[in-house]
Design a protein around this motif. Structure first.
Motif, mmCIF file in Angstrom:
data_model
loop_
_atom_site.group_PDB
_atom_site.id
_atom_site.type_symbol
_atom_site.label_atom_id
_atom_site.label_comp_id
_atom_site.label_asym_id
_atom_site.label_seq_id
_atom_site.Cartn_x
_atom_site.Cartn_y
_atom_site.Cartn_z
ATOM 1 N N ASN A 147 10.488 -10.612 -4.438
ATOM 2 C CA ASN A 147 10.952 -9.359 -3.850
ATOM 3 C C ASN A 147 10.924 -9.424 -2.319
ATOM 4 O O ASN A 147 11.161 -8.435 -1.638
ATOM 5 C CB ASN A 147 10.147 -8.163 -4.366
ATOM 6 C CG ASN A 147 8.662 -8.330 -4.175
ATOM 7 O OD1 ASN A 147 8.209 -9.184 -3.429
ATOM 8 N ND2 ASN A 147 7.889 -7.518 -4.881
ATOM 9 N N ALA A 148 10.626 -10.609 -1.784
ATOM 10 C CA ALA A 148 10.617 -10.821 -0.340
ATOM 11 C C ALA A 148 11.199 -12.206 -0.053
ATOM 12 O O ALA A 148 11.194 -13.084 -0.921
ATOM 13 C CB ALA A 148 9.201 -10.713 0.212
ATOM 14 N N ALA B 37 4.888 1.114 -4.114
ATOM 15 C CA ALA B 37 3.459 1.109 -3.784
ATOM 16 C C ALA B 37 2.689 0.483 -4.939
ATOM 17 O O ALA B 37 2.964 0.773 -6.106
ATOM 18 C CB ALA B 37 2.970 2.530 -3.528
ATOM 19 N N GLY B 38 1.776 -0.418 -4.624
ATOM 20 C CA GLY B 38 0.965 -1.084 -5.638
ATOM 21 C C GLY B 38 1.578 -2.354 -6.181
ATOM 22 O O GLY B 38 0.912 -3.132 -6.864
ATOM 23 N N GLU B 39 2.834 -2.605 -5.885
ATOM 24 C CA GLU B 39 3.529 -3.800 -6.379
ATOM 25 C C GLU B 39 3.148 -5.017 -5.541
ATOM 26 O O GLU B 39 2.995 -4.926 -4.318
ATOM 27 C CB GLU B 39 5.040 -3.553 -6.321
ATOM 28 C CG GLU B 39 5.868 -4.645 -6.924
ATOM 29 C CD GLU B 39 7.356 -4.334 -6.893
ATOM 30 O OE1 GLU B 39 8.120 -5.227 -7.283
ATOM 31 O OE2 GLU B 39 7.753 -3.216 -6.490
ATOM 32 N N THR C 116 0.832 -1.215 0.000
ATOM 33 C CA THR C 116 0.000 0.000 0.000
ATOM 34 C C THR C 116 0.859 1.254 0.000
ATOM 35 O O THR C 116 0.349 2.344 -0.209
ATOM 36 C CB THR C 116 -0.933 0.028 1.222
ATOM 37 O OG1 THR C 116 -0.139 -0.025 2.406
ATOM 38 C CG2 THR C 116 -1.917 -1.132 1.182
ATOM 39 N N HIS C 117 2.158 1.082 0.245
ATOM 40 C CA HIS C 117 3.116 2.187 0.257
ATOM 41 C C HIS C 117 4.489 1.629 -0.114
ATOM 42 O O HIS C 117 4.673 0.411 -0.132
ATOM 43 C CB HIS C 117 3.152 2.856 1.635
ATOM 44 C CG HIS C 117 3.542 1.914 2.733
ATOM 45 N ND1 HIS C 117 2.631 1.092 3.353
ATOM 46 C CD2 HIS C 117 4.738 1.621 3.290
ATOM 47 C CE1 HIS C 117 3.245 0.350 4.255
ATOM 48 N NE2 HIS C 117 4.524 0.648 4.238
ATOM 49 N N ALA C 118 5.431 2.490 -0.406
ATOM 50 C CA ALA C 118 6.786 2.050 -0.728
ATOM 51 C C ALA C 118 7.410 1.374 0.494
ATOM 52 O O ALA C 118 7.211 1.806 1.636
ATOM 53 C CB ALA C 118 7.632 3.236 -1.172
ATOM 54 N N ILE C 119 8.152 0.291 0.232
ATOM 55 C CA ILE C 119 8.811 -0.470 1.299
ATOM 56 C C ILE C 119 10.295 -0.560 0.959
ATOM 57 O O ILE C 119 10.649 -0.996 -0.135
ATOM 58 C CB ILE C 119 8.202 -1.880 1.421
ATOM 59 C CG1 ILE C 119 6.701 -1.797 1.715
ATOM 60 C CG2 ILE C 119 8.925 -2.685 2.493
ATOM 61 C CD1 ILE C 119 5.974 -3.131 1.615
ATOM 62 N N LYS C 120 11.153 -0.179 1.886
ATOM 63 C CA LYS C 120 12.603 -0.215 1.674
ATOM 64 C C LYS C 120 13.152 -1.640 1.833
ATOM 65 O O LYS C 120 12.636 -2.424 2.643
ATOM 66 C CB LYS C 120 13.314 0.683 2.688
ATOM 67 C CG LYS C 120 12.999 2.135 2.547
ATOM 68 C CD LYS C 120 13.901 2.734 1.519
ATOM 69 C CE LYS C 120 13.719 4.245 1.484
ATOM 70 N NZ LYS C 120 14.157 4.794 0.239
ATOM 71 N N ASP D 243 10.871 -18.124 9.265
ATOM 72 C CA ASP D 243 9.449 -17.762 9.196
ATOM 73 C C ASP D 243 9.171 -16.289 9.480
ATOM 74 O O ASP D 243 8.054 -15.911 9.832
ATOM 75 C CB ASP D 243 8.604 -18.645 10.116
ATOM 76 C CG ASP D 243 8.717 -20.111 9.746
ATOM 77 O OD1 ASP D 243 8.747 -20.404 8.536
ATOM 78 O OD2 ASP D 243 8.779 -20.956 10.659
ATOM 79 N N THR D 244 10.182 -15.444 9.351
ATOM 80 C CA THR D 244 10.021 -14.001 9.442
ATOM 81 C C THR D 244 10.364 -13.434 8.073
ATOM 82 O O THR D 244 11.408 -13.779 7.510
ATOM 83 C CB THR D 244 10.943 -13.411 10.525
ATOM 84 O OG1 THR D 244 10.629 -14.041 11.774
ATOM 85 C CG2 THR D 244 10.750 -11.914 10.659
ATOM 86 N N TYR D 245 9.515 -12.590 7.535
ATOM 87 C CA TYR D 245 9.647 -12.124 6.153
ATOM 88 C C TYR D 245 10.195 -10.711 6.076
ATOM 89 O O TYR D 245 9.864 -9.853 6.901
ATOM 90 C CB TYR D 245 8.290 -12.209 5.447
ATOM 91 C CG TYR D 245 7.878 -13.646 5.231
ATOM 92 C CD1 TYR D 245 8.117 -14.280 4.025
ATOM 93 C CD2 TYR D 245 7.300 -14.381 6.252
ATOM 94 C CE1 TYR D 245 7.778 -15.604 3.831
ATOM 95 C CE2 TYR D 245 6.961 -15.707 6.074
ATOM 96 C CZ TYR D 245 7.205 -16.313 4.867
ATOM 97 O OH TYR D 245 6.886 -17.628 4.679
ATOM 98 N N TYR D 246 11.026 -10.473 5.040
ATOM 99 C CA TYR D 246 11.677 -9.190 4.816
ATOM 100 C C TYR D 246 11.589 -8.822 3.341
ATOM 101 O O TYR D 246 11.510 -9.697 2.474
ATOM 102 C CB TYR D 246 13.162 -9.264 5.206
ATOM 103 C CG TYR D 246 13.379 -9.637 6.642
ATOM 104 C CD1 TYR D 246 13.449 -8.660 7.626
ATOM 105 C CD2 TYR D 246 13.503 -10.970 7.028
ATOM 106 C CE1 TYR D 246 13.646 -9.000 8.961
ATOM 107 C CE2 TYR D 246 13.691 -11.321 8.352
ATOM 108 C CZ TYR D 246 13.761 -10.338 9.319
ATOM 109 O OH TYR D 246 13.943 -10.669 10.631
ATOM 110 N N ALA D 247 11.658 -7.521 3.073
ATOM 111 C CA ALA D 247 11.729 -7.046 1.690
ATOM 112 C C ALA D 247 13.135 -7.334 1.165
ATOM 113 O O ALA D 247 14.120 -6.916 1.770
ATOM 114 C CB ALA D 247 11.425 -5.555 1.622
ATOM 115 N N GLY D 248 13.218 -8.036 0.047
ATOM 116 C CA GLY D 248 14.502 -8.386 -0.542
ATOM 117 C C GLY D 248 15.082 -7.272 -1.395
ATOM 118 O O GLY D 248 16.261 -7.303 -1.748
#
Length: 103
Positions: free
Chosen positions: A75-76, A91-93, A7-11, A81-86
């Motif tokens: 992209n993650a 936003a919207g992706e 819903t928003h940009a994620i670093k 079992d803990t998830y992170y942005a790769g």
């Protein structure tokens, strides 16, 4: 699948709160004691690992992580079992994981 979308940009490196410990584990032994219909349901709707099946506690109120789709270019990623942005996610992706890398 349904998919999960930002819903928003994620670093890159940001913790993704996709699960809130809303899962239950069914061991292989417990699985074997189930009826054929129950086994079929678990096989189709839960995630199998070497020791059994991970399932939502309540199929009417599932955590976002259950809706993640697969990609060979995710992209993650998960660590224990803990998830992170790769990478940076726009936003919207759609947030995607590689099912083959799940433990």
């Amino acid at each position: 699948g349904v998919g999960v979308f930002a819903t928003h940009a994620i670093k890159k490196g940001t913790l993704l709160s996709l699960f809130i410990n809303n899962s239950r584990f069914i061991s292989k032994n417990d699985f074997e004691s189930k009826s054929a219909d129950e086994k079929n349901f678990l096989t189709w709707h839960c995630v199998e690992d070497v020791d059994g099946y991970w399932c939502p506690l309540d199929f009417r109120a599932m955590d976002l992580g259950w809706y993640l789709n697969h990609s060979k270019k995710p992209n993650a990623y998960d660590i224990d079992d803990t998830y992170y942005a790769g990478r940076d996610i726009h936003a919207g992706e759609e947030i995607l994981i590689d099912y083959d890398l799940l433990n």
